[in-house]
Design a protein around this motif. Structure first.
Motif, PDB file in Angstrom:
ATOM      1  N   ALA A 137       0.948  -1.291   0.053  1.00 23.19           N
ATOM      2  CA  ALA A 137       0.065   0.126  -0.188  1.00 23.19           C
ATOM      3  C   ALA A 137       0.973   1.323   0.057  1.00 23.19           C
ATOM      4  O   ALA A 137       0.415   2.166  -0.856  1.00 23.19           O
ATOM      5  N   PRO A 138       1.885   1.413   0.792  1.00 20.62           N
ATOM      6  CA  PRO A 138       2.800   2.716   0.833  1.00 20.62           C
ATOM      7  C   PRO A 138       3.484   3.178  -0.500  1.00 20.62           C
ATOM      8  O   PRO A 138       3.601   4.115  -0.623  1.00 20.62           O
ATOM      9  N   SER A 139       3.471   2.013  -1.439  1.00 18.39           N
ATOM     10  CA  SER A 139       4.432   2.093  -2.550  1.00 18.39           C
ATOM     11  C   SER A 139       3.349   2.497  -3.941  1.00 18.39           C
ATOM     12  O   SER A 139       3.839   2.845  -4.709  1.00 18.39           O
ATOM     13  N   LEU A 140       2.107   2.071  -3.569  1.00 19.35           N
ATOM     14  CA  LEU A 140       1.346   2.217  -4.708  1.00 19.35           C
ATOM     15  C   LEU A 140       1.181   3.402  -5.537  1.00 19.35           C
ATOM     16  O   LEU A 140       1.033   3.586  -6.793  1.00 19.35           O
ATOM     17  N   PRO A 141       1.128   4.531  -4.600  1.00 18.42           N
ATOM     18  CA  PRO A 141       1.004   6.056  -5.448  1.00 18.42           C
ATOM     19  C   PRO A 141       2.037   6.317  -6.104  1.00 18.42           C
ATOM     20  O   PRO A 141       2.157   7.148  -6.967  1.00 18.42           O
ATOM     21  N   ARG A 142       3.110   5.553  -5.919  1.00 17.01           N
ATOM     22  CA  ARG A 142       4.754   5.922  -6.655  1.00 17.01           C
ATOM     23  C   ARG A 142       4.640   4.931  -7.723  1.00 17.01           C
ATOM     24  O   ARG A 142       5.858   5.154  -8.578  1.00 17.01           O
ATOM     25  N   VAL A 143       3.930   4.075  -8.070  1.00 21.17           N
ATOM     26  CA  VAL A 143       4.005   3.325  -9.298  1.00 21.17           C
ATOM     27  C   VAL A 143       3.483   4.052 -10.487  1.00 21.17           C
ATOM     28  O   VAL A 143       2.417   4.407 -10.627  1.00 21.17           O
ATOM     29  N   ARG A 144       4.694   4.050 -11.655  1.00 21.21           N
ATOM     30  CA  ARG A 144       4.370   4.609 -12.754  1.00 21.21           C
ATOM     31  C   ARG A 144       3.873   3.942 -13.916  1.00 21.21           C
ATOM     32  O   ARG A 144       3.408   4.187 -14.865  1.00 21.21           O
ATOM     33  N   ALA A 145       4.272   2.596 -13.744  1.00 27.69           N
ATOM     34  CA  ALA A 145       4.168   1.701 -14.794  1.00 27.69           C
ATOM     35  C   ALA A 145       2.513   1.134 -14.977  1.00 27.69           C
ATOM     36  O   ALA A 145       1.818   1.102 -13.847  1.00 27.69           O
ATOM     37  N   PRO A 146       1.999   0.970 -16.209  1.00 27.10           N
ATOM     38  CA  PRO A 146       0.699   0.265 -16.130  1.00 27.10           C
ATOM     39  C   PRO A 146       0.568  -0.973 -15.533  1.00 27.10           C
ATOM     40  O   PRO A 146       1.344  -1.752 -15.691  1.00 27.10           O
ATOM     41  N   VAL A 147      -0.413  -1.074 -14.733  1.00 29.79           N
ATOM     42  CA  VAL A 147      -0.934  -2.422 -13.829  1.00 29.79           C
ATOM     43  C   VAL A 147      -1.950  -2.930 -14.269  1.00 29.79           C
ATOM     44  O   VAL A 147      -3.060  -2.442 -14.263  1.00 29.79           O
ATOM     45  N   LEU A 148      -1.750  -4.331 -14.498  1.00 27.66           N
ATOM     46  CA  LEU A 148      -3.034  -4.899 -14.838  1.00 27.66           C
ATOM     47  C   LEU A 148      -3.189  -5.972 -13.657  1.00 27.66           C
ATOM     48  O   LEU A 148      -2.292  -6.827 -13.185  1.00 27.66           O
ATOM     49  N   LEU A 149      -4.329  -5.967 -13.009  1.00 29.96           N
ATOM     50  CA  LEU A 149      -4.516  -6.776 -11.826  1.00 29.96           C
ATOM     51  C   LEU A 149      -5.825  -7.822 -12.098  1.00 29.96           C
ATOM     52  O   LEU A 149      -6.805  -7.556 -12.702  1.00 29.96           O
ATOM     53  N   ILE A 150      -5.321  -9.078 -12.236  1.00 34.51           N
ATOM     54  CA  ILE A 150      -5.898 -10.220 -12.782  1.00 34.51           C
ATOM     55  C   ILE A 150      -6.564 -11.146 -11.446  1.00 34.51           C
ATOM     56  O   ILE A 150      -5.664 -11.643 -10.794  1.00 34.51           O
TER      57      ILE A 150
ATOM     58  N   ARG B 214      -2.095   4.171 -13.215  1.00 37.45           N
ATOM     59  CA  ARG B 214      -2.673   3.403 -14.339  1.00 37.45           C
ATOM     60  C   ARG B 214      -2.875   1.943 -14.263  1.00 37.45           C
ATOM     61  O   ARG B 214      -1.823   1.271 -14.053  1.00 37.45           O
ATOM     62  N   CYS B 215      -4.431   1.854 -13.871  1.00 36.47           N
ATOM     63  CA  CYS B 215      -4.361   0.420 -13.587  1.00 36.47           C
ATOM     64  C   CYS B 215      -5.842  -0.090 -14.141  1.00 36.47           C
ATOM     65  O   CYS B 215      -6.569   0.816 -14.594  1.00 36.47           O
ATOM     66  N   GLU B 216      -5.917  -1.379 -14.513  1.00 38.48           N
ATOM     67  CA  GLU B 216      -7.026  -2.056 -14.990  1.00 38.48           C
ATOM     68  C   GLU B 216      -7.111  -3.296 -14.167  1.00 38.48           C
ATOM     69  O   GLU B 216      -6.238  -3.930 -13.705  1.00 38.48           O
ATOM     70  N   ILE B 217      -8.313  -3.828 -14.128  1.00 41.42           N
ATOM     71  CA  ILE B 217      -8.631  -5.188 -13.288  1.00 41.42           C
ATOM     72  C   ILE B 217      -9.371  -5.941 -14.274  1.00 41.42           C
ATOM     73  O   ILE B 217     -10.324  -5.451 -15.183  1.00 41.42           O
ATOM     74  N   HIS B 218      -8.740  -7.286 -14.689  1.00 39.09           N
ATOM     75  CA  HIS B 218      -9.459  -8.093 -15.375  1.00 39.09           C
ATOM     76  C   HIS B 218      -9.891  -9.136 -14.508  1.00 39.09           C
ATOM     77  O   HIS B 218      -9.179 -10.066 -13.855  1.00 39.09           O
TER      78      HIS B 218
END
Length: 211
Positions: A143-156, A177-181
Motif C-alpha cells: 500500500a505505501p508504494s502504490l501511489p509511486r508506481v508509474r508503470a501501467p498495472v493489470l490486476l487479474i 494507471r491500472c486495469e482489473i481483469h
C-alpha cells in the motif's frame, strides 16, 4: 539455469529469451512457492510463445526456504522480497553474464500472491519497469508504494476469489494507471478449465502493448 548474484544472496533462476524477443518479464512467485511453480511456468511458456523473454527466480535462498517452511515468516516479508526483486531488476538492466543482451531490454514484472506486492513495490523503486501484471495478487501489502508506481498495472483476479478481489479493487484506487481483469468463475489458484490460459493471454497482451 542461471545464478543471480545480489548483494545479500545468490539466487537460482531460469531464463528464456525467444528469438526476436525485445522485452523480458521477471516473475515474482507467491507465498510458499518458488520459481518451479507450475502455474507461473505455464504463464512463462505462454509469454515465450508470444515472443516475450522470461526470468523466473527464487526470491529466497535454500536456507531461507527451509526456515520459511517451518515458520512461514519470510513469505510475508514484503521488504525482503522487494529488495531481492530490485536486485534482480538491476542485474537485468546491467546485462546478465550468461545473457548480456538483456541489457537495455524493457522489463516487465509478473507477480502472484505476495509476489505481486513485491513487484509493485519494486516498480515504484525502479521506474524503468515498463509494465506490471498481478495474478491473484495482494497489492494491499504494498500500500505505501502504490501511489509511486508509474508503470501501467493489470490486476487479474478470479471472480470467485471474493476477498482478494475486494482487496484488489481497493488497491486499484491508489494506482495511477491500472486495469482489473476478472476471470469469471475462477478461484484463487485459477485451477478451473481455461482460467490460467485466460491469465496468460491477458498478460501477454498487456506486456506486448506496454513494453
Amino acid at each position: 539455469m542461471i545464478t543471480l548474484r545480489l548483494q545479500d544472496a545468490e539466487l537460482p533462476g531460469d531464463l528464456s529469451i525467444p528469438d526476436g524477443a525485445t522485452s523480458v518479464v521477471l516473475f515474482a512467485h507467491g507465498s510458499g512457492s518458488s520459481r518451479l511453480s507450475p502455474r507461473n511456468r505455464a504463464v512463462a511458456e505462454g509469454l515465450n510463445a508470444a515472443g516475450i523473454g522470461t526470468l523466473l527466480i527464487d526470491l529466497l535462498t535454500q536456507h531461507e526456504e527451509e526456515v520459511d517452511r517451518v515458520t512461514a515468516a519470510l513469505r510475508f516479508d514484503i521488504e525482503l522480497l522487494t529488495l531481492r526483486l530490485i536486485g534482480a531488476i538491476d542485474r537485468l538492466t546491467e546485462g546478465l553474464e550468461s545473457a548480456p543482451h538483456t541489457a537495455g531490454m524493457p522489463i516487465g514484472l509478473f507477480g502472484a500472491s505476495t509476489g505481486a506486492a513485491a513487484a509493485l513495490a519494486a516498480a515504484a523503486a525502479r521506474p524503468r519497469v515498463g509494465a506490471v501484471v498481478s495474478r491473484g495478487g495482494r497489492p494491499d501489502l504494498a500500500a505505501p508504494s502504490l501511489p509511486r508506481v508509474r508503470a501501467p498495472v493489470l490486476l487479474i483476479v478470479g471472480g470467485r476469489d471474493t476477498e482478494v478481489l475486494a482487496l484488489n479493487k481497493q488497491a486499484a484506487k491508489s494506482l495511477d494507471r491500472c486495469e482489473i481483469h476478472i476471470v469469471s468463475g475462477a478461484t484463487h489458484l485459477f485451477e478451473e478449465p481455461g482460467a490460467l490460459e485466460e491469465v496468460t493471454m491477458q498478460a501477454a497482451d498487456w506486456f506486448n502493448r506496454n513494453l
